[in-house]
Design a protein around this motif. Structure first.
Motif, PDB file in Angstrom:
ATOM      1  N   SER A 122     -15.529 -14.265   2.058  1.00  0.00           N
ATOM      2  CA  SER A 122     -14.086 -14.483   2.225  1.00  0.00           C
ATOM      3  C   SER A 122     -13.835 -15.678   3.131  1.00  0.00           C
ATOM      4  O   SER A 122     -12.949 -16.495   2.865  1.00  0.00           O
ATOM      5  CB  SER A 122     -13.429 -13.257   2.860  1.00  0.00           C
TER       6      SER A 122
ATOM      7  N   ASP B  23     -10.430 -13.746  -4.197  1.00  0.00           N
ATOM      8  CA  ASP B  23     -11.197 -12.983  -3.221  1.00  0.00           C
ATOM      9  C   ASP B  23     -11.146 -11.499  -3.569  1.00  0.00           C
ATOM     10  O   ASP B  23     -10.168 -10.825  -3.282  1.00  0.00           O
ATOM     11  CB  ASP B  23     -10.659 -13.219  -1.806  1.00  0.00           C
ATOM     12  N   GLU B  24     -12.193 -11.016  -4.184  1.00  0.00           N
ATOM     13  CA  GLU B  24     -12.285  -9.617  -4.608  1.00  0.00           C
ATOM     14  C   GLU B  24     -10.986  -9.138  -5.253  1.00  0.00           C
ATOM     15  O   GLU B  24     -10.358  -8.191  -4.778  1.00  0.00           O
ATOM     16  CB  GLU B  24     -12.642  -8.733  -3.407  1.00  0.00           C
TER      17      GLU B  24
END
Ligand SMILES: Nc1ncnc2c1ncn2[C@@H]1O[C@H](COP(=O)(O)OP(=O)(O)OP(=O)(O)O)[C@@H](O)[C@H]1O
Ligand SMILES: [Mg+2]
Lengths: 256, 222, 222
Positions: free
Chosen positions: A47, A168-169
């Motif tokens: 991240s 991000d995810e």
């Protein structure tokens, strides 16, 4: 044959929080139209790396180039313009709860990109259509499922015509049955030629859709290659351990 | 600059007025004690009444709460102190203040308690009843402690409001802190005693205001 | 019967009705001016605090603490009696307006700031990531949400502050309470006080009921 353009380049990126060195030295290139997947254990700095790419996090040292422009030393007041070129999708969606879906997608178009309202609205509807949610334009975010909210967040980023999209995810806050709809949108995007850098634990999706997979651990890029190379023939011990642990988790999840 | 200091921070006048103000402060504390205790007790009773299943009781409690929340406390005070004598009810300033502020405060505290009790999930009472506690026991041991914890910052800030409110008693010549300070002001033709009184209020209330701010920030972060 | 004669004397009512209606206008004017100034300044200060300038923030915090800790009547008396010594003659109306605006500014600043700190960091990041400036993110994304969260406590605080307009009676502002008090002593009847109470109820009962509605609505919305 023309050389493919480098859309995103990270070189010698370092980032520390106080004494903790999270990113030690990251080098990475993403070519136009590529979908690059980033995997790695929790806390490995995935991240953080992504957030450095639009300077939500300030790099400690190193350089990042977006479409050839070095963004790591542009002054803070020019950041907003730079961020328009980099779309970002968060794990937690972060839709604005006080605005309708349509307004969510229009806001930055009008205020940051200075588009005229009718144009922004048309563009917003087009993007919502692309993620299959045109019929929800007037809904409030709270009325949508997680998967729908995430697709709106994708539309919100896309509406600004970014050169690169960072994820991000994007699916890890979603119920399993909703993951597919978001992945499908991402696959469509890839087919349209969007350049994407994706942090995710969806290994199956990485196998099907990624052009390249990056394995990060301990603040370094430890290994990178095609999905076949990374998943079929991992070289480093750390990647092997990581993959066996992840596949165990998957097996465990399926056994539930 | 000098006139400013002479007008608001005249130390000679302040030290002369200090004993008088201290006496006033004692009266303010006495008043606070009575008004806060009565307000809390009355507020709790009213809150329970406002949540009772008995319609008549519930509606009269709600009407009482809304009525006295709508009237400015100073109006209530003037009414009790100067209006009631016309009906043959003559009250000392202290009693008038206590009664007027009780009417006002109990309504405010009732609202706070009501919100706190409402925020305790129904399942808590049910669980307590299921383990054989009576309604009253469930309320006392299970619901109220949680309710109070829910609204502790509001109870505190209401208490601060009550202390500030007692300054209105000066209007009916009750010799509390502000009245004493204003007396000293009119004798000395100087506003410094009022500033001294302000300092004394701050001494007590500023720490409380800080505590409340801390508390609320803690809640916001969670 | 005597009760009615004392508190609801129709002749007295008719005599003082025009004065009272005028006084209601004064009260309302003072209230509206205070509300607008207080909320705007409070919002501005809360937004200023976002900039994160240490010295500025420290001053805002101290200001807000003091204004929340001091009884407003103390401030009113200090200004009213102190200012002329500095050669500044300001009217009673102005004094009440300034003090109540400062008080409401302090409370609303804290309410808005509390709301702003409760906005998840992701909201800021989403705004910044789409190319909005910090000011734009504050203006279009963070503040509107903070204001929404702040509405229930803000409504209560606005009501409490506007009720304080009655303090104007202490320094001769011709608002409802002072007009009816002097009418009471002229007429020798308690009726004007009843009229004052009714006048306040006419203004504030709808406000209190509306505040319940608003509270419920925003309670469930978030
Ligand atoms: N703002 C911050 N301040 C201090 N430490 C931070 C901050 N942000 C991240 N870190 C630390 O940096 C490290 C890397 O965090 P990061 O979120 O980049 O990891 P990640 O690879 O994305 O992990 P995950 O898979 O859990 O999301 C962690 O140890 C984290 O505690
Ligand atoms: Mg992460």
């Amino acid at each position: 044959m023309t050389q493919p353009r480098t859309m995103l380049e990270i070189s010698g990126l370092e980032k520390s929080f106080g004494d903790i060195e999270v990113l030690k030295s990251i080098d990475l290139k993403v070519q136009e139209g590529e979908l690059v997947f980033v995997i790695g254990p929790s806390g490995s700095g995935k991240s953080t790396m992504l957030r450095c790419c639009n300077r939500l996090e300030e790099p400690t040292s190193g350089a990042i180039f977006i479409e050839g422009e070095r963004i790591t030393d542009i002054p803070r007041r020019d950041l907003d313009r730079m961020r328009l070129k980099v779309g970002m999708v968060f794990q937690g969606f972060h839709l604005y709860p006080h605005m309708s879906v349509l307004k969510n997608v229009m806001l930055a178009q009008i205020k940051a990109l200075k588009r005229a309202k009718p144009e922004a609205e048309a563009r917003a509807l087009e993007m919502l259509d692309q993620v299959g949610l045109k019929h929800k334009a007037d809904a409030m975010p709270a009325e949508l499922s997680g998967g729908q909210q995430q697709r709106v967040a994708i539309a919100r980023a896309l509406a600004l015509d970014p050169g690169v999209m960072l994820f991000d995810e994007p699916t890890s806050a979603l119920d399993p049955e909703l993951v597919g709809s978001v992945l499908k949108v991402m696959k469509d995007l890839r087919d349209k030629g969007m350049t994407m850098l994706v942090v995710s634990h969806e290994m199956q999706f990485a196998r099907e859709a990624a052009d390249r997979v990056i394995f990060m651990d301990g603040g370094y890029v430890v290994e990178q290659g095609t999905p076949e190379e990374i998943f079929g023939n991992p070289k480093s011990d750390r990647l092997k351990t990581f993959l066996s642990r992840v596949s165990h988790e998957d097996a465990g999840a399926e056994a539930d | 600059m000098d006139t400013f200091i002479q007008t608001f921070f005249n130390l000679d006048i302040m030290s002369q007025a200090f004993p008088l103000l201290l006496k006033g402060a004692v009266m303010t504390l006495k008043l606070c004690a009575v008004v806060i205790v009565c307000g809390l007790a009355g507020g709790l009773m009213l809150a329970l009444a406002a949540l009772s299943p008995n319609r008549a009781l519930r509606w009269s409690a709600i009407a009482y709460i809304d009525l006295f929340r709508a009237l400015p406390p100073l109006v209530l005070l003037v009414f009790v102190y100067s209006g009631l004598p016309f009906a043959g009810v003559r009250l000392s300033p202290f009693m008038a203040v206590v009664i007027a502020f009780f009417l006002n405060n109990s309504s405010y505290f009732a609202e706070v308690f009501r919100a706190g009790i409402n925020a305790v999930p129904k399942g808590q009472t049910e669980a307590a009843r299921a383990t054989g506690l009576s309604q009253a026991q469930a309320l006392t041991y299970v619901v109220l402690p949680q309710a109070v914890r829910n609204v502790l910052p509001d109870l505190l800030s209401n208490t601060v409001e009550v202390v500030k409110l007692t300054s209105l008693a000066s209007v009916v010549s009750l010799s509390e802190l502000l009245y004493s300070a204003n007396m000293a002001r009119s004798v000395t033709y100087n506003a410094s005693p009022l500033v001294l009184a302000a300092g004394m209020y701050l001494l007590v209330l500023w720490p409380l205001v800080r505590v409340i701010a801390r508390y609320q920030r803690g809640l916001a972060v969670n | 019967m005597r009760f009615i004669e004392t508190f609801f004397n129709t002749k007295v009512m008719a005599d003082y009705m025009p004065d009272l209606i005028h006084a209601m206008g004064v009260t309302l004017g003072l209230a509206v001016a205070t509300i607008i100034t207080g909320i705007l300044c409070g919002a501005a200060l809360a937004c200023l605090r976002v900039a994160g300038l240490k010295l500025v923030n420290f001053c805002i915090i101290v200001f807000a603490d003091i204004m929340r800790a001091l009884p407003p009547l103390v401030l009113i008396l200090i200004l009213f009696f102190g200012m002329p010594s500095l050669g500044l003659n300001i009217s009673g109306w102005m004094v009440v307006y300034i003090v109540l605006s400062l008080v409401l500014t302090a409370f609303s600043e804290e309410i808005f700031w509390g709301g702003l700190t409760a906005i998840p960091a992701g909201q800021w990041e989403a705004g910044r990531a789409t190319g909005l400036s910090k000011a734009q993110t504050l203006f279009y994304i963070a503040f509107p949400q903070a204001a929404r969260r702040g509405i229930p406590p803000l409504v209560n605080r606005v009501l409490a502050t506007t009720k304080l307009t009655a303090l104007g009676s202490v320094i001769g502002v011709k608002e409802i309470l002072s007009v009816s008090s002097s009418a009471q002593s002229f007429s020798g009847s308690a009726t004007p006080l009843t009229m004052a109470a009714i006048a306040y109820l006419i203004i504030f009962i709808p406000a209190v009921i509306a505040s319940h509605k608003i509270e419920r609505r925003y309670h469930f919305a978030t």
